[in-house]
Design a protein around this motif. Structure first.
Motif, mmCIF file in Angstrom:
data_model
loop_
_atom_site.group_PDB
_atom_site.id
_atom_site.type_symbol
_atom_site.label_atom_id
_atom_site.label_comp_id
_atom_site.label_asym_id
_atom_site.label_seq_id
_atom_site.Cartn_x
_atom_site.Cartn_y
_atom_site.Cartn_z
ATOM 1 N N GLY A 158 -0.883 5.882 -2.436
ATOM 2 C CA GLY A 158 -1.356 4.645 -3.078
ATOM 3 C C GLY A 158 -2.483 4.919 -4.047
ATOM 4 O O GLY A 158 -2.459 4.445 -5.189
ATOM 5 N N LEU A 159 -3.459 5.722 -3.620
ATOM 6 C CA LEU A 159 -4.595 5.992 -4.501
ATOM 7 C C LEU A 159 -4.187 6.877 -5.681
ATOM 8 O O LEU A 159 -4.672 6.695 -6.803
ATOM 9 C CB LEU A 159 -5.741 6.641 -3.723
ATOM 10 N N PHE B 238 -2.527 4.766 -8.303
ATOM 11 C CA PHE B 238 -3.525 3.969 -9.026
ATOM 12 C C PHE B 238 -4.309 4.853 -10.006
ATOM 13 O O PHE B 238 -4.541 4.474 -11.156
ATOM 14 C CB PHE B 238 -4.471 3.320 -8.021
ATOM 15 N N TYR C 152 -2.165 5.815 -13.024
ATOM 16 C CA TYR C 152 -2.025 4.674 -13.928
ATOM 17 C C TYR C 152 -3.307 4.469 -14.735
ATOM 18 O O TYR C 152 -3.278 4.339 -15.954
ATOM 19 C CB TYR C 152 -1.704 3.410 -13.127
ATOM 20 N N ALA C 153 -4.444 4.452 -14.035
ATOM 21 C CA ALA C 153 -5.709 4.175 -14.711
ATOM 22 C C ALA C 153 -6.010 5.215 -15.780
ATOM 23 O O ALA C 153 -6.460 4.879 -16.878
ATOM 24 C CB ALA C 153 -6.850 4.124 -13.694
ATOM 25 N N ARG D 221 -15.575 1.232 -6.335
ATOM 26 C CA ARG D 221 -14.534 1.548 -5.340
ATOM 27 C C ARG D 221 -14.720 2.956 -4.787
ATOM 28 O O ARG D 221 -14.566 3.179 -3.594
ATOM 29 C CB ARG D 221 -13.140 1.417 -5.978
ATOM 30 N N ASN E 61 -5.851 -12.568 -9.015
ATOM 31 C CA ASN E 61 -6.581 -11.300 -9.057
ATOM 32 C C ASN E 61 -8.080 -11.508 -8.842
ATOM 33 O O ASN E 61 -8.719 -10.785 -8.072
ATOM 34 C CB ASN E 61 -6.330 -10.617 -10.405
ATOM 35 N N TRP F 85 -7.176 -3.051 -0.344
ATOM 36 C CA TRP F 85 -5.820 -2.704 -0.801
ATOM 37 C C TRP F 85 -5.179 -3.834 -1.588
ATOM 38 O O TRP F 85 -4.523 -3.601 -2.607
ATOM 39 C CB TRP F 85 -4.954 -2.319 0.400
ATOM 40 N N LEU G 173 -6.773 -3.949 -4.955
ATOM 41 C CA LEU G 173 -6.360 -2.790 -5.757
ATOM 42 C C LEU G 173 -4.984 -3.060 -6.369
ATOM 43 O O LEU G 173 -4.730 -2.770 -7.540
ATOM 44 C CB LEU G 173 -6.309 -1.534 -4.886
ATOM 45 N N PHE G 174 -4.105 -3.644 -5.558
ATOM 46 C CA PHE G 174 -2.766 -3.948 -6.053
ATOM 47 C C PHE G 174 -2.812 -5.053 -7.111
ATOM 48 O O PHE G 174 -2.192 -4.930 -8.167
ATOM 49 C CB PHE G 174 -1.855 -4.375 -4.893
ATOM 50 N N GLY H 188 -4.295 -3.829 -10.415
ATOM 51 C CA GLY H 188 -3.382 -2.894 -11.079
ATOM 52 C C GLY H 188 -2.158 -3.624 -11.627
ATOM 53 O O GLY H 188 -1.751 -3.405 -12.765
#
Ligand code: FES
Length: 297
Positions: free
Chosen positions: A32-33, A36, A39-40, A118, A214, A270, A273-274, A277
């Motif tokens: 998961g991390l 992320f 993507y970032a 984070r 969000n 979590w 974060l989702f 994103g």
């Protein structure tokens, strides 16, 4: 005492007497991390543009005309350098001092703050110490090193900066709340036609809903922060002492309110974060014309 805690300890990396699926949590955290982080870095930092839905795109990835929408991708908010964007603080594409040969996106100037918040979060620390450093991989599972650094020596001493990132995070939350509010203020009618004389009207699209959700999820994460909990009431030694009683009672009420979020801090971490994103991804996909935003009213 449970049979788990009574199990004899075994030495060596990964050695354990546990028979449950202890590795599922660290593996899911790692995946998961990583998703992320990739993507970032790859999409947001090195793909310029696509942080808002403009008219008549003339860029490389354009997929025809897109209906204009008042959204701003959260990873690019606040938009310090944004050319002619209505969200831009400075009407330039990049700062003069930025090297010409190096790619630039406005997100590069600001992401250190939410990322730092984070990265130094108490929950995330536990999660990535386990998932990335295997230190240890899980409770009662052998780790790869014998020494223990702790967080009161360099380099992990830097994690104490979390309380300062918290102030930045509250500011960013306010900006994102403003963006969500602005996402109701449309420069087009329901059919996507620009309103005359640069006018605006109240409207709502799927992107508006995502931006509002969000902000709510980020608020759940931010207001459950241990540093917020300490700030509002945790620093008091006594909630019912005669001196300064009013201030401490208020602190106690706030502390109880923050504690409700704090008790589910991992879940908020979590979920938010989702949502951050996905909201960012959704707006950039619409901005590139690959997805089409649906205008509800
Ligand atoms: Fe997680 Fe502060 S402890 S955000």
């Amino acid at each position: 005492m449970s049979s788990l805690t009574m199990a004899p300890h075994r030495a060596g990396f990964g050695a354990t007497s546990r028979r449950d699926l202890w590795w599922v949590g660290p593996l899911a955290t790692f995946l998961g991390l990583m998703a992320f982080l990739i993507y970032a870095h790859a999409i947001v930092l090195f793909v310029p543009g696509y942080y808002e839905i403009r008219e008549n795109p003339d860029d490389f990835f354009a997929h025809g005309n897109r209906p204009v929408a008042p959204y701003l991708a959260p990873f690019s908010s606040p938009l310090i350098y944004g050319g002619h964007s209505p969200h831009a603080w400075i009407a330039k594409d990049r700062p003069d001092w930025w090297p010409r040969w190096f790619p630039f996106t406005s997100a590069m100037l600001i992401l250190i703050f939410p990322a730092g918040f984070r990265f130094t979060c108490y929950y995330y620390r536990k999660a990535y110490y386990r998932a990335f450093w295997a230190d240890p991989p899980a409770c009662a599972v052998g780790e790869p090193r014998q020494s223990y650094w702790g967080e009161n020596h360099w380099p992990l001493l830097i994690q104490n900066i979390h309380r300062y990132f918290m102030y930045a995070a509250v500011l960013f939350l306010a900006w994102l709340a403003w963006d969500a509010l602005y996402a109701f203020w449309w420069p087009t009618d329901r059919h996507g036609r620009l309103l005359p004389d640069g006018g605006h009207q109240i409207g709502m699209g799927v992107g508006t809903i995502l931006m509002v959700v969000n902000v709510l999820c980020l608020a759940g994460f931010t207001f459950g922060c241990n540093s917020v909990r300490h700030l509002v009431g945790g620093r008091y030694d006594c909630f019912a002492c005669p001196h300064n009683i009013q201030q401490e009672r208020t602190g106690y009420k706030l502390w109880r309110w923050v504690t409700r979020f704090n008790e589910h801090h991992m879940e908020w971490a979590w979920v938010s974060l989702f949502t951050v994103g996905f909201t960012d991804f959704y707006i950039r996909m619409c901005a590139a014309g690959i997805w089409t935003d649906y205008r509800i009213f």
